[in-house]
Design a protein around this motif. Structure first.
Motif, mmCIF file in Angstrom:
data_model
loop_
_atom_site.group_PDB
_atom_site.id
_atom_site.type_symbol
_atom_site.label_atom_id
_atom_site.label_comp_id
_atom_site.label_asym_id
_atom_site.label_seq_id
_atom_site.Cartn_x
_atom_site.Cartn_y
_atom_site.Cartn_z
ATOM 1 N N ARG A 163 0.832 -1.211 0.000
ATOM 2 C CA ARG A 163 0.000 0.000 0.000
ATOM 3 C C ARG A 163 0.870 1.266 0.000
ATOM 4 N NH1 ARG A 163 -5.233 -0.104 2.030
ATOM 5 N NH2 ARG A 163 -4.677 -1.917 3.311
ATOM 6 N N LYS A 164 1.992 1.197 0.737
ATOM 7 C CA LYS A 164 2.918 2.334 0.782
ATOM 8 C C LYS A 164 3.561 2.569 -0.587
ATOM 9 C CE LYS A 164 3.982 1.110 5.558
ATOM 10 N NZ LYS A 164 4.989 0.488 6.454
ATOM 11 N N GLU A 165 3.822 1.483 -1.322
ATOM 12 C CA GLU A 165 4.416 1.606 -2.659
ATOM 13 C C GLU A 165 3.451 2.300 -3.615
ATOM 14 O OE1 GLU A 165 7.704 1.408 -4.803
ATOM 15 O OE2 GLU A 165 7.664 -0.001 -3.129
ATOM 16 N N ILE A 166 2.176 2.006 -3.488
ATOM 17 C CA ILE A 166 1.164 2.663 -4.318
ATOM 18 C C ILE A 166 1.151 4.164 -4.027
ATOM 19 C CG2 ILE A 166 -1.324 2.847 -4.750
ATOM 20 C CD1 ILE A 166 -1.476 -0.193 -4.185
ATOM 21 N N THR A 167 1.224 4.507 -2.731
ATOM 22 C CA THR A 167 1.279 5.921 -2.349
ATOM 23 C C THR A 167 2.523 6.587 -2.920
ATOM 24 O OG1 THR A 167 0.111 5.431 -0.286
ATOM 25 C CG2 THR A 167 1.316 7.511 -0.390
ATOM 26 N N PHE A 168 3.650 5.871 -2.868
ATOM 27 C CA PHE A 168 4.918 6.395 -3.396
ATOM 28 C C PHE A 168 4.795 6.712 -4.890
ATOM 29 C CE2 PHE A 168 9.069 5.583 -5.405
ATOM 30 C CZ PHE A 168 9.870 6.483 -4.727
ATOM 31 N N CYS A 169 4.207 5.782 -5.653
ATOM 32 C CA CYS A 169 4.028 6.000 -7.088
ATOM 33 C C CYS A 169 3.168 7.236 -7.358
ATOM 34 C CB CYS A 169 3.395 4.776 -7.740
ATOM 35 S SG CYS A 169 4.484 3.362 -7.939
ATOM 36 N N ARG A 170 2.124 7.388 -6.599
ATOM 37 C CA ARG A 170 1.232 8.520 -6.820
ATOM 38 C C ARG A 170 1.889 9.839 -6.454
ATOM 39 N NH1 ARG A 170 -4.253 5.287 -4.891
ATOM 40 N NH2 ARG A 170 -4.746 4.516 -7.000
ATOM 41 N N LYS A 171 2.711 9.833 -5.405
ATOM 42 C CA LYS A 171 3.417 11.062 -5.019
ATOM 43 C C LYS A 171 4.485 11.446 -6.031
ATOM 44 C CE LYS A 171 2.770 11.122 0.000
ATOM 45 N NZ LYS A 171 3.447 11.094 1.323
ATOM 46 N N THR A 172 5.096 10.441 -6.673
ATOM 47 C CA THR A 172 6.176 10.717 -7.627
ATOM 48 C C THR A 172 5.681 10.796 -9.067
ATOM 49 O OG1 THR A 172 6.684 8.343 -7.665
ATOM 50 C CG2 THR A 172 7.997 9.728 -6.204
ATOM 51 N N GLY A 173 4.388 10.592 -9.276
ATOM 52 C CA GLY A 173 3.813 10.792 -10.598
ATOM 53 C C GLY A 173 4.013 9.655 -11.580
ATOM 54 N N ILE A 174 4.305 8.443 -11.082
ATOM 55 C CA ILE A 174 4.454 7.298 -11.972
ATOM 56 C C ILE A 174 3.096 6.610 -12.126
ATOM 57 C CG2 ILE A 174 5.534 5.034 -12.306
ATOM 58 C CD1 ILE A 174 7.499 7.290 -12.623
ATOM 59 N N PRO A 175 2.541 6.541 -13.334
ATOM 60 C CA PRO A 175 1.251 5.880 -13.530
ATOM 61 C C PRO A 175 1.331 4.397 -13.171
ATOM 62 C CG PRO A 175 1.888 7.156 -15.479
ATOM 63 C CD PRO A 175 3.085 7.090 -14.597
ATOM 64 N N ILE A 176 0.327 3.885 -12.485
ATOM 65 C CA ILE A 176 0.273 2.473 -12.110
ATOM 66 C C ILE A 176 -0.592 1.724 -13.120
ATOM 67 C CG2 ILE A 176 -0.390 0.811 -10.338
ATOM 68 C CD1 ILE A 176 0.031 3.024 -8.258
ATOM 69 N N MET A 177 0.015 0.751 -13.789
ATOM 70 C CA MET A 177 -0.698 -0.046 -14.778
ATOM 71 C C MET A 177 -1.678 -0.999 -14.101
ATOM 72 S SD MET A 177 1.012 -2.561 -17.580
ATOM 73 C CE MET A 177 2.343 -1.366 -17.743
ATOM 74 N N GLY A 178 -1.256 -1.545 -12.956
ATOM 75 C CA GLY A 178 -2.114 -2.472 -12.242
ATOM 76 C C GLY A 178 -1.336 -3.264 -11.212
ATOM 77 N N LEU A 179 -2.011 -4.232 -10.576
ATOM 78 C CA LEU A 179 -1.438 -4.999 -9.481
ATOM 79 C C LEU A 179 -1.588 -6.502 -9.734
ATOM 80 C CD1 LEU A 179 -1.720 -4.297 -5.715
ATOM 81 C CD2 LEU A 179 -2.518 -6.520 -6.556
ATOM 82 N N ILE A 180 -0.522 -7.261 -9.428
ATOM 83 C CA ILE A 180 -0.517 -8.723 -9.526
ATOM 84 C C ILE A 180 -0.427 -9.308 -8.128
ATOM 85 C CG2 ILE A 180 0.880 -10.720 -10.211
ATOM 86 C CD1 ILE A 180 1.679 -9.223 -12.707
ATOM 87 N N GLU A 181 -1.250 -10.318 -7.849
ATOM 88 C CA GLU A 181 -1.123 -11.074 -6.606
ATOM 89 C C GLU A 181 -0.336 -12.341 -6.901
ATOM 90 O OE1 GLU A 181 -4.316 -11.603 -3.437
ATOM 91 O OE2 GLU A 181 -4.234 -13.619 -4.314
ATOM 92 N N ASN A 182 0.880 -12.427 -6.375
ATOM 93 C CA ASN A 182 1.747 -13.588 -6.577
ATOM 94 C C ASN A 182 1.612 -14.550 -5.392
ATOM 95 O OD1 ASN A 182 3.633 -15.092 -8.022
ATOM 96 N ND2 ASN A 182 5.380 -14.097 -7.065
ATOM 97 N N MET A 183 2.031 -15.796 -5.596
ATOM 98 C CA MET A 183 1.952 -16.841 -4.551
ATOM 99 C C MET A 183 0.524 -16.976 -4.030
ATOM 100 S SD MET A 183 5.483 -16.092 -2.481
ATOM 101 C CE MET A 183 6.942 -15.479 -3.345
ATOM 102 N N SER A 184 -0.418 -16.899 -4.936
ATOM 103 C CA SER A 184 -1.835 -16.952 -4.580
ATOM 104 C C SER A 184 -2.304 -18.403 -4.569
ATOM 105 C CB SER A 184 -2.645 -16.133 -5.584
ATOM 106 O OG SER A 184 -4.000 -16.086 -5.231
ATOM 107 N N GLY A 185 -1.991 -19.097 -3.484
ATOM 108 C CA GLY A 185 -2.339 -20.503 -3.379
ATOM 109 C C GLY A 185 -1.282 -21.404 -3.995
ATOM 110 N N TYR A 186 -1.453 -22.706 -3.810
ATOM 111 C CA TYR A 186 -0.542 -23.716 -4.358
ATOM 112 C C TYR A 186 -1.283 -24.532 -5.407
ATOM 113 C CZ TYR A 186 2.118 -28.068 -4.697
ATOM 114 O OH TYR A 186 2.800 -29.162 -5.170
ATOM 115 N N GLU A 187 -0.769 -24.527 -6.635
ATOM 116 C CA GLU A 187 -1.411 -25.273 -7.713
ATOM 117 C C GLU A 187 -0.734 -26.624 -7.891
ATOM 118 O OE1 GLU A 187 -1.683 -24.601 -12.405
ATOM 119 O OE2 GLU A 187 -2.991 -23.263 -11.275
ATOM 120 N N CYS A 188 -1.488 -27.690 -7.707
ATOM 121 C CA CYS A 188 -0.953 -29.040 -7.843
ATOM 122 C C CYS A 188 -0.572 -29.293 -9.297
ATOM 123 C CB CYS A 188 -1.993 -30.064 -7.393
ATOM 124 S SG CYS A 188 -1.475 -31.774 -7.658
#
Length: 262
Positions: A163-188
């Motif tokens: 969440r802090k990284e998102i705030t950092f991007c907005r304060k520095t003017g870097i557009p955020i393309m989107g967010l990925i959730e990694n390690m989202s469960g274990y796939e057999c």
């Protein structure tokens, strides 16, 4: 040196150990498989893992007339790579530098590497919002084609740091393309059933709260882990797995350019 780069994509997270380097390398490899010319810049000076992940640890960079020539993964020179790992004698060597020296090195990476014409330059960053990030932001402030992908894991402790990284991007003017959730469960790898060994949905909830695009959930998959150190794309080796589907879909969300630089 960035004038011929069409798009710059920063891979960011306020939390360490969320898999930024894996996301960065697989994104670069996916783009290469799609026919794009790609650069991958590893600015994690204290923990450079890109050379290992791409099986390039025995490679050296060379100096041209006033610039550095990156290491290429393939003979066609579709994927160019730069990392401080290429400057170390051993993967066990530690980079014990104060802030000013790290800042100087990152500035050299951004200004002195001869990337030539690239469709995409992916920048793999260290965790946090400190010296390295500020240096990158200052040097890319006037680059209009720059945007960021945020990576998190589902746990609450990671969500709060991201969440802090998102705030950092907005304060520095870097557009955020989107967010990925990694390690989202274990796939057999046998039955493809996904088990939530951690909490789930934290990344999607954060994206909704922050009003940014959710780019997908990547599970822990032993088959993807086995690709580390081989420099091959999941979309090529394991085209039907969930991870490959996420990266194929991610390509559609990137700033548009035509493959082969045409």
């Amino acid at each position: 040196m960035l004038e011929e780069v069409k798009h710059v994509i920063l891979v960011l997270s306020g939390k360490g150990g969320v898999g930024k380097s894996t996301v960065s390398t697989q994104l670069a490899l996916t783009l290469k498989e799609k026919g794009f010319k790609v650069g991958l810049l590893d600015i994690d000076l204290c923990g450079p893992s890109v050379p290992y992940l791409l099986n390039l640890e025995d490679q050296n960079i060379h100096q041209g007339s006033g610039h550095w020539i990156p290491v290429y993964l393939d003979k066609e020179k579709k994927l160019a790579v730069m990392s401080i790992g290429f400057l170390l004698k051993s993967r066990n060597d530690a980079v014990v530098w104060r802030g000013p020296k790290k800042t100087s090195m990152i500035k050299q990476f951004l200004e002195d590497v001869y990337w030539q014409d690239l469709d995409y330059l992916i920048i793999d960053t260290p965790p946090g919002t400190s010296d390295e990030h500020i240096t990158v932001m200052e040097n890319l402030r006037n680059v209009p084609q720059c945007s960021a992908i945020i990576v998190t894991t589902p746990q609450q402790v990671a969500i709060e740091d991201v969440r802090k990284e998102i705030t950092f991007c907005r304060k520095t003017g870097i557009p955020i393309m989107g967010l990925i959730e990694n390690m989202s469960g274990y796939e057999c790898p046998t039955c493809s059933e996904c088990t939530n060994i951690f909490s789930t949905g934290g990344g999607k909830s954060l994206a909704e709260i922050s009003k940014i695009k959710f780019l997908g959930s990547i599970p822990i998959d032993p088959r993807i882990g086995a690709l580390a150190g081989k420099g091959v794309a999941a979309v090529k080796e394991l085209p039907d797995c969930t991870t490959s589907k996420v990266f194929n879909d991610l390509i559609n969300h990137l700033p548009h350019t035509t493959a082969n630089g045409s």
